[in-house]
Write a protein that holds these residues in place. Structure first.
Motif, PDB file in Angstrom:
ATOM      1  N   THR A  84       0.737  -0.935  -0.177  1.00 20.12           N
ATOM      2  CA  THR A  84      -0.155  -0.025   0.035  1.00 20.12           C
ATOM      3  C   THR A  84       1.187   1.199  -0.052  1.00 20.12           C
ATOM      4  N   ASP A  85       0.054   2.425  -0.267  1.00 25.99           N
ATOM      5  CA  ASP A  85       1.054   3.811   0.010  1.00 25.99           C
ATOM      6  C   ASP A  85       1.301   4.258   1.530  1.00 25.99           C
ATOM      7  N   GLN A  86       2.166   5.144   1.569  1.00 24.92           N
ATOM      8  CA  GLN A  86       2.628   5.705   2.725  1.00 24.92           C
ATOM      9  C   GLN A  86       1.579   6.021   3.720  1.00 24.92           C
ATOM     10  N   GLU A  87       0.623   6.873   2.987  1.00 25.90           N
ATOM     11  CA  GLU A  87      -0.531   7.299   3.839  1.00 25.90           C
ATOM     12  C   GLU A  87      -1.317   6.318   4.455  1.00 25.90           C
ATOM     13  N   ALA A  88      -1.612   5.508   3.409  1.00 22.65           N
ATOM     14  CA  ALA A  88      -2.748   4.154   3.999  1.00 22.65           C
ATOM     15  C   ALA A  88      -2.231   3.407   4.906  1.00 22.65           C
ATOM     16  N   GLU A  89      -0.837   3.096   4.745  1.00 23.47           N
ATOM     17  CA  GLU A  89      -0.028   2.401   5.849  1.00 23.47           C
ATOM     18  C   GLU A  89      -0.037   3.357   7.206  1.00 23.47           C
ATOM     19  N   VAL A  90       0.102   4.573   7.213  1.00 26.74           N
ATOM     20  CA  VAL A  90       0.147   5.214   8.397  1.00 26.74           C
ATOM     21  C   VAL A  90      -1.437   5.179   9.099  1.00 26.74           C
ATOM     22  N   ARG A  91      -2.371   5.281   8.352  1.00 28.68           N
ATOM     23  CA  ARG A  91      -3.288   5.164   8.899  1.00 28.68           C
ATOM     24  C   ARG A  91      -3.937   3.855   9.528  1.00 28.68           C
ATOM     25  N   ARG A  92      -3.610   2.785   9.032  1.00 30.22           N
ATOM     26  CA  ARG A  92      -3.715   1.394   9.399  1.00 30.22           C
ATOM     27  C   ARG A  92      -2.862   1.332  10.784  1.00 30.22           C
ATOM     28  N   VAL A  93      -1.629   1.722  10.650  1.00 25.45           N
ATOM     29  CA  VAL A  93      -0.810   1.653  11.938  1.00 25.45           C
ATOM     30  C   VAL A  93      -1.233   2.444  13.232  1.00 25.45           C
ATOM     31  N   VAL A  94      -1.978   3.526  12.901  1.00 28.57           N
ATOM     32  CA  VAL A  94      -2.571   4.338  13.935  1.00 28.57           C
ATOM     33  C   VAL A  94      -3.836   3.697  14.327  1.00 28.57           C
ATOM     34  N   ALA A  95      -4.362   3.145  13.591  1.00 31.16           N
ATOM     35  CA  ALA A  95      -5.580   2.205  13.904  1.00 31.16           C
ATOM     36  C   ALA A  95      -5.202   1.225  14.726  1.00 31.16           C
ATOM     37  N   ALA A 115       4.671   6.586  17.176  1.00 24.11           N
ATOM     38  CA  ALA A 115       5.304   5.882  18.261  1.00 24.11           C
ATOM     39  C   ALA A 115       4.512   4.702  18.568  1.00 24.11           C
ATOM     40  N   ASP A 116       4.722   3.776  18.975  1.00 21.23           N
ATOM     41  CA  ASP A 116       4.188   2.143  19.364  1.00 21.23           C
ATOM     42  C   ASP A 116       3.534   2.707  20.637  1.00 21.23           C
ATOM     43  N   PRO A 117       2.609   1.702  21.083  1.00 20.55           N
ATOM     44  CA  PRO A 117       1.656   2.032  22.219  1.00 20.55           C
ATOM     45  C   PRO A 117       2.525   2.127  23.507  1.00 20.55           C
ATOM     46  N   GLU A 118       3.788   1.743  23.359  1.00 25.39           N
ATOM     47  CA  GLU A 118       4.680   2.294  24.780  1.00 25.39           C
ATOM     48  C   GLU A 118       5.720   3.387  24.451  1.00 25.39           C
ATOM     49  N   GLY A 119       5.381   3.963  23.196  1.00 17.37           N
ATOM     50  CA  GLY A 119       6.307   5.138  23.004  1.00 17.37           C
ATOM     51  C   GLY A 119       7.266   5.114  22.163  1.00 17.37           C
ATOM     52  N   ASN A 120       7.516   4.008  21.897  1.00 10.31           N
ATOM     53  CA  ASN A 120       8.978   3.672  21.050  1.00 10.31           C
ATOM     54  C   ASN A 120       8.652   4.325  19.533  1.00 10.31           C
ATOM     55  N   GLU A 121       9.675   5.113  19.481  1.00  3.39           N
ATOM     56  CA  GLU A 121       9.546   5.714  18.058  1.00  3.39           C
ATOM     57  C   GLU A 121       9.968   4.745  16.828  1.00  3.39           C
ATOM     58  N   PHE A 122       9.025   5.130  15.822  1.00  2.89           N
ATOM     59  CA  PHE A 122       9.373   4.319  14.573  1.00  2.89           C
ATOM     60  C   PHE A 122       8.992   5.132  13.470  1.00  2.89           C
ATOM     61  N   CYS A 123       9.460   4.828  12.182  1.00  2.00           N
ATOM     62  CA  CYS A 123       9.132   5.744  10.901  1.00  2.00           C
ATOM     63  C   CYS A 123       8.628   4.928   9.716  1.00  2.00           C
ATOM     64  N   ILE A 124       7.768   5.180   9.267  1.00  2.00           N
ATOM     65  CA  ILE A 124       7.155   4.746   7.872  1.00  2.00           C
ATOM     66  C   ILE A 124       7.658   5.549   6.759  1.00  2.00           C
ATOM     67  N   LEU A 125       8.464   4.874   5.731  1.00  2.00           N
ATOM     68  CA  LEU A 125       9.193   5.641   5.053  1.00  2.00           C
ATOM     69  C   LEU A 125       8.388   5.680   3.770  1.00  2.00           C
ATOM     70  N   ALA A 126       8.819   6.496   2.860  1.00  2.00           N
ATOM     71  CA  ALA A 126       7.903   6.858   1.659  1.00  2.00           C
ATOM     72  C   ALA A 126       8.019   5.815   0.606  1.00  2.00           C
ATOM     73  N   SER A 127       8.848   5.251   0.402  1.00  2.00           N
ATOM     74  CA  SER A 127       9.023   4.237  -0.832  1.00  2.00           C
ATOM     75  C   SER A 127       8.226   2.815  -0.659  1.00  2.00           C
ATOM     76  N   ARG A 128       7.606   2.500  -1.459  1.00  2.00           N
ATOM     77  CA  ARG A 128       7.011   1.077  -1.305  1.00  2.00           C
ATOM     78  C   ARG A 128       7.860  -0.200  -1.582  1.00  2.00           C
ATOM     79  N   GLN A 129       7.899  -0.824  -0.851  1.00  2.00           N
ATOM     80  CA  GLN A 129       8.700  -1.993  -1.054  1.00  2.00           C
ATOM     81  C   GLN A 129       7.923  -3.411  -1.115  1.00  2.00           C
ATOM     82  N   PRO A 130       7.849  -4.064  -2.278  1.00  2.00           N
ATOM     83  CA  PRO A 130       7.073  -5.224  -2.448  1.00  2.00           C
ATOM     84  C   PRO A 130       7.342  -6.435  -1.338  1.00  2.00           C
TER      85      PRO A 130
END
Lengths: 130, 130
Positions: A84-95, A115-130
């Protein structure tokens, strides 16, 4: 002589809960839910696990520690959406329980910092990798 | 839908120096030494890199940050020696610039806890993985 990076160990308050979140994010499954309070997750697509030669996708292990998170983590995971693309994946992960994280980014970055539910930071990159 | 864990990002004071240490530990090579001060290393045994389907061994990226390390990291790498035993691998990695780290271990652990030249904790596990 070398070592291989086989596990990323994550200190946390709730190993089972955090493992569930990361299983949902990465498509991993619980591989070991030990009585010692350490939960290990990994990809079902890597059945041979750590014993195969050469570099491997590391499992994630979650271990309960008494202390809480106090500062921005020095280490964090960067993720690529697979189908999927970055925007949709951010929505999914936030949900799933992630939330936006402010680590001083300018807003011009190509990645999205969460950040995950305990506050650990992570990033969702822009590029799509199959 | 899932994301894949493609990069482990490490905040540091000296990206090039820390990248050299971790290349020597893991048998990785510098893949990108960007003008933005971010150094990326990865295994030469994974030439197809991040674009291949399914989980991948993540690259390591080192980014310069102004703040220093203040507390035990919440995330750390666990390593398996590939072609030697734990004791010999600990000696090798210490000779490369690691040092023993005290994170409250009892001494009964099967793993050995070290810190990299910037103090990031990591463990060398007892089991040998080819």
């Amino acid at each position: 002589m070398t070592s291989k990076f086989t596990e990323l160990a994550i200190d946390c308050a709730d190993p089972s809960g955090l493992a569930r979140f990361w299983c949902a994010v990465l498509g991993y499954e619980v591989q070991d839910d030990g009585e010692d309070g350490v939960v290990t997750i990994g990809s079902p697509l890597v059945p041979e696990g750590r014993s195969r030669p050469g570099p491997v996708p590391p499992t994630l292990t979650f271990a309960r520690v008494p202390e809480g998170k106090t500062v921005k983590n020095r280490l964090h995971m960067d993720l690529n959406p697979t189908d999927t693309d970055q925007e949709a994946e951010v929505r999914r992960v936030v949900a799933l329980g992630a939330r936006p994280a402010d680590v001083g980014q300018t807003g011009d970055e190509s990645w999205v910092t969460l950040a995950d539910p305990e506050g650990n930071e992570f990033c969702i990159l822009a590029s799509r990798q199959p």
